[in-house]
Design an enzyme around this catalytic site. Structure first.
Site, PDB file in Angstrom:
ATOM      1  N   HIS A 195       0.817  -1.217   0.000  1.00 27.45           N
ATOM      2  CA  HIS A 195       0.000   0.000   0.000  1.00 27.45           C
ATOM      3  C   HIS A 195       0.848   1.263   0.000  1.00 27.45           C
ATOM      4  O   HIS A 195       0.347   2.346  -0.266  1.00 27.45           O
ATOM      5  CB  HIS A 195      -0.932  -0.001   1.211  1.00 27.45           C
ATOM      6  CG  HIS A 195      -2.027  -1.015   1.093  1.00 27.45           C
ATOM      7  ND1 HIS A 195      -3.324  -0.679   0.811  1.00 27.45           N
ATOM      8  CD2 HIS A 195      -2.016  -2.370   1.170  1.00 27.45           C
ATOM      9  CE1 HIS A 195      -4.070  -1.771   0.736  1.00 27.45           C
ATOM     10  NE2 HIS A 195      -3.287  -2.823   0.957  1.00 27.45           N
ATOM     11  N   ASP A 402       3.533   9.355  -0.479  1.00 30.85           N
ATOM     12  CA  ASP A 402       2.348   8.579  -0.118  1.00 30.85           C
ATOM     13  C   ASP A 402       2.153   7.501  -1.172  1.00 30.85           C
ATOM     14  O   ASP A 402       2.350   7.769  -2.362  1.00 30.85           O
ATOM     15  CB  ASP A 402       1.121   9.506  -0.096  1.00 30.85           C
ATOM     16  CG  ASP A 402       0.165   9.164   1.037  1.00 30.85           C
ATOM     17  OD1 ASP A 402       0.097   7.976   1.413  1.00 30.85           O
ATOM     18  OD2 ASP A 402      -0.514  10.085   1.531  1.00 30.85           O
TER      19      ASP A 402
HETATM   20  P1  ADQ Z   1      -3.012   5.899   4.930  1.00 28.33           P
HETATM   21  O1  ADQ Z   1      -1.597   6.338   5.119  1.00 28.33           O
HETATM   22  O2  ADQ Z   1      -3.777   5.662   6.157  1.00 28.33           O
HETATM   23  O3  ADQ Z   1      -3.097   4.612   3.999  1.00 28.33           O
HETATM   24  P2  ADQ Z   1      -4.909   7.329   3.063  1.00 28.33           P
HETATM   25  O4  ADQ Z   1      -4.809   6.638   1.781  1.00 28.33           O
HETATM   26  O5  ADQ Z   1      -5.071   8.789   2.931  1.00 28.33           O
HETATM   27  O6  ADQ Z   1      -3.676   7.089   4.024  1.00 28.33           O
HETATM   28  O7  ADQ Z   1      -6.182   6.737   3.802  1.00 28.33           O
HETATM   29  C1  ADQ Z   1      -6.645   7.252   4.972  1.00 28.33           C
HETATM   30  C2  ADQ Z   1      -8.102   6.834   5.195  1.00 28.33           C
HETATM   31  O8  ADQ Z   1      -8.418   7.064   6.552  1.00 28.33           O
HETATM   32  C3  ADQ Z   1      -9.072   7.620   4.356  1.00 28.33           C
HETATM   33  O9  ADQ Z   1     -10.158   6.816   4.007  1.00 28.33           O
HETATM   34  C4  ADQ Z   1      -9.499   8.741   5.293  1.00 28.33           C
HETATM   35  O10 ADQ Z   1     -10.819   9.185   5.091  1.00 28.33           O
HETATM   36  C5  ADQ Z   1      -9.365   8.105   6.647  1.00 28.33           C
HETATM   37  N1  ADQ Z   1      -8.846   9.119   7.568  1.00 28.33           N
HETATM   38  C6  ADQ Z   1      -7.628   9.687   7.534  1.00 28.33           C
HETATM   39  N2  ADQ Z   1      -7.510  10.612   8.491  1.00 28.33           N
HETATM   40  C7  ADQ Z   1      -8.684  10.631   9.127  1.00 28.33           C
HETATM   41  C8  ADQ Z   1      -9.183  11.411  10.200  1.00 28.33           C
HETATM   42  N3  ADQ Z   1      -8.440  12.340  10.770  1.00 28.33           N
HETATM   43  N4  ADQ Z   1     -10.447  11.158  10.615  1.00 28.33           N
HETATM   44  C9  ADQ Z   1     -11.181  10.222   9.995  1.00 28.33           C
HETATM   45  N5  ADQ Z   1     -10.770   9.480   8.976  1.00 28.33           N
HETATM   46  C10 ADQ Z   1      -9.535   9.675   8.547  1.00 28.33           C
HETATM   47  C11 ADQ Z   1      -2.148   3.719   3.401  1.00 28.33           C
HETATM   48  C12 ADQ Z   1      -1.096   4.375   2.508  1.00 28.33           C
HETATM   49  C13 ADQ Z   1      -1.776   5.222   1.446  1.00 28.33           C
HETATM   50  C14 ADQ Z   1      -2.754   4.373   0.640  1.00 28.33           C
HETATM   51  C15 ADQ Z   1      -3.680   3.590   1.558  1.00 28.33           C
HETATM   52  C16 ADQ Z   1      -4.510   2.582   0.789  1.00 28.33           C
HETATM   53  O11 ADQ Z   1      -0.212   5.173   3.293  1.00 28.33           O
HETATM   54  O12 ADQ Z   1      -0.827   5.808   0.578  1.00 28.33           O
HETATM   55  O13 ADQ Z   1      -3.542   5.207  -0.185  1.00 28.33           O
HETATM   56  O14 ADQ Z   1      -2.948   2.866   2.549  1.00 28.33           O
HETATM   57  O15 ADQ Z   1      -3.712   1.779   0.003  1.00 28.33           O
END
Ligand code: ADQ
Length: 494
Positions: A195, A402
């Site tokens: 990921h 990311d």
């Molecule tokens: P993450 O690093 O966790 O994921 P991201 O892809 O942005 O990053 O996903 C975060 C998820 O959590 C989103 O659905 C978001 O809505 C939710 N979220 C984040 N902050 C939040 C908050 N403060 N309150 C509520 N909800 C929140 C990892 C990798 C990414 C990759 C994903 C999926 O780091 O690059 O996109 O896995 O593969």
């Protein structure tokens, strides 16, 4: 048919053609029934954390969110229970939930957890694979615990496996699990999806067991990545560290063929859009609206993680107010930064750093009736979050690195197409490869980000609509279902 064409265009490995019957349309139950009828084998998802069924939608974290839609009835989802125990369990607790998914989980011993999770996975692999060698902390006992936990996962999964199961392992915590399964005699097809980003050999070699980790991954039939850059870096490492000779994105290692595939992750965009419409009338959205009045909202949503570029983002907002005084009193920046991995020192330091910078900016620009920057460190429920995205004139997504970044995709999906906001997106998020109609920025350059925010805040309606329409089509096409089906189609074809 449209989906099938997309599959074929993306495929470089020899993949069995996808029959019209496996079109993603038709909903989860239809797909599950088709899979059973086609005799294609049960899908076994393995991830470090396994959400409990009622926790599925509330978790802040990309993997849990993306896979919530992948877990069809009949799937086995295996991983850690979230409990730290005296001893790491050698047999899984198994529950079949109301959603038809069987959840099998093990407990991990406290001492293993510290070394495996906080130590090697989040103290060494996470910083390294986000290009932050300066934050990397390596020691042998942590690495040995990492291998031991991967072995424990394999041993506990073994008795649950059926001959035709497709095993799909997720993410950097479990890079050596496939090798452990092979050592136990498992011959099933095994796929792995990373990921987060992958780094070129010059960086990966900083980690002493780099070659051993690559060898571990090479026990898989399919290894999937978010971007072509990550995939290319992986193959370069296979050449340099394992002496592999890749051809058409696959190579042989110890008598096995390993296929590297590009399967960028997505969201269920239609479902998220519906959520955003409903969320507009939620009490939380009403409170946010009331507090904003007619001011424009700049919104950031992240886990509190140093890869997300939050200090740089705060500085960029400060530069916006400095360079474009016309926005003072007319704009609010809300950063929702859910606390994460607070046992790791670099995360505690980040929190202190953000507290200080938020104080500096508010100290400099606040008025008696206006505080420019609001910053909170707890997660927000998804139904409120979707409404916040829809209210925001700017979605500010500026990670330093990311894998993909699902927040960027959620922001696009949540907009009102008649009056959409503008996505400001880091070039170092995997999402920037696809979402080219966003305002793409270098997150290390505060002034460049400030200029993009200004451009977004004053952008004419027509341009906003055109950019949003193009982005929405992409987010709806490369969606969560497409991701799952594409990855599994590769795995089935080997
Ligand atoms: P993450 O690093 O966790 O994921 P991201 O892809 O942005 O990053 O996903 C975060 C998820 O959590 C989103 O659905 C978001 O809505 C939710 N979220 C984040 N902050 C939040 C908050 N403060 N309150 C509520 N909800 C929140 C990892 C990798 C990414 C990759 C994903 C999926 O780091 O690059 O996109 O896995 O593969």
């Amino acid at each position: 048919m449209g989906y099938n064409l997309i599959y074929m265009a993306n495929m470089t490995a020899p993949v069995r053609s996808i029959q019209p019957g496996s079109s993603p349309r038709g909903g989860a139950k239809g797909r599950a029934a088709r899979q059973e009828a086609e005799g294609v084998g049960r899908v076994v998802i393995v991830s470090n954390r396994v959400p409990s069924p009622n926790e599925k939608a509330a978790t802040a974290g990309g993997l849990a969110v993306a896979l919530a839609d992948a877990a069809l009835p009949g799937t086995l989802w295996f991983g850690w229970s979230g409990r730290r125990a005296e001893e790491t369990s050698n047999a899984a607790g198994v529950v079949t939930a109301g959603d038809g998914v069987t959840y099998a989980t093990i407990d991990i011993a406290e001492r293993d957890y510290q070394k495996f999770y906080n130590g090697f996975a989040n103290g060494a692999l996470w910083p390294l694979l986000h290009y932050r060698t300066g934050l990397l902390r390596f020691n042998r006992p942590d690495y040995e615990a990492y291998r031991a936990v991967n072995r424990a996962f394999a041993e506990a999964l073994l008795p649950l496996l059926r001959a035709d199961d497709l095993i799909w392992i997720h993410d950097y915590q479990l890079m050596t699990m496939a090798e452990e399964l092979r050592a136990l005699g498992v011959t099933n097809r095994i796929g792995f999806f990373l990921h987060i980003p992958f780094v070129p050999p010059s960086l990966l070699q900083v980690l002493p067991p780099a070659a051993a980790l690559l060898a571990g991954l090479s026990a898989c039939d399919v290894v999937g990545f978010q971007t072509q850059g990550d995939l290319d870096a992986f193959l370069e490492n296979a050449v340099q560290l394992l002496g592999a000779q890749p051809e058409a994105q696959r190579y042989r290692y110890k008598g096995r063929e390993v296929h590297a595939v590009l399967t960028p992750i997505g969201i269920d965009a239609k479902k998220f859009a519906r959520l955003a419409v409903r969320a507009q009338s939620s009490p939380d959205a009403a409170r946010l609206n009331e507090s904003l009045g007619d001011r424009q909202l700049v919104l950031g949503v992240d886990r509190l993680d140093y890869s997300k570029g939050l200090p740089q983002r705060f500085d960029a907002f400060g530069r916006l107010l400095y360079l474009y005084p016309q926005h003072r009193r007319h704009v609010n920046f809300l950063q929702i930064a859910a606390r994460s991995r607070q046992e790791v020192g670099s995360y505690q330091a980040l929190r202190r750093e953000l507290d200080r910078r938020a104080g500096d900016i508010n100290g400099e620009f606040s008025d008696f009736d206006w505080v420019p920057l609001r910053y909170m460190t707890h997660a927000v429920k998804r139904n409120a979050l979707a409404g916040f995205y829809r209210r925001a004139a700017i979605g500010l997504v500026t990670p330093l690195r990311d894998g993909m970044n699902l927040v960027a995709k959620e922001y696009v999906a949540a907009q009102d197409a008649d009056d959409p906001g503008v996505l400001v997106l880091s070039r170092f998020a995997g999402a920037a490869d696809e979402l080219t109609e966003a305002l793409i920025v270098n997150p290390f350059d505060a002034d460049e980000v400030a200029v993009a925010m200004h451009k977004g805040l004053v952008m004419p309606l027509e341009e906003r609509q055109a950019r949003h329409a193009a982005l929405l089509t992409k987010v709806q096409t490369t969606n969560a279902q497409h991701y799952c089906e594409l990855f599994l189609s590769y795995l089935r074809a080997v």
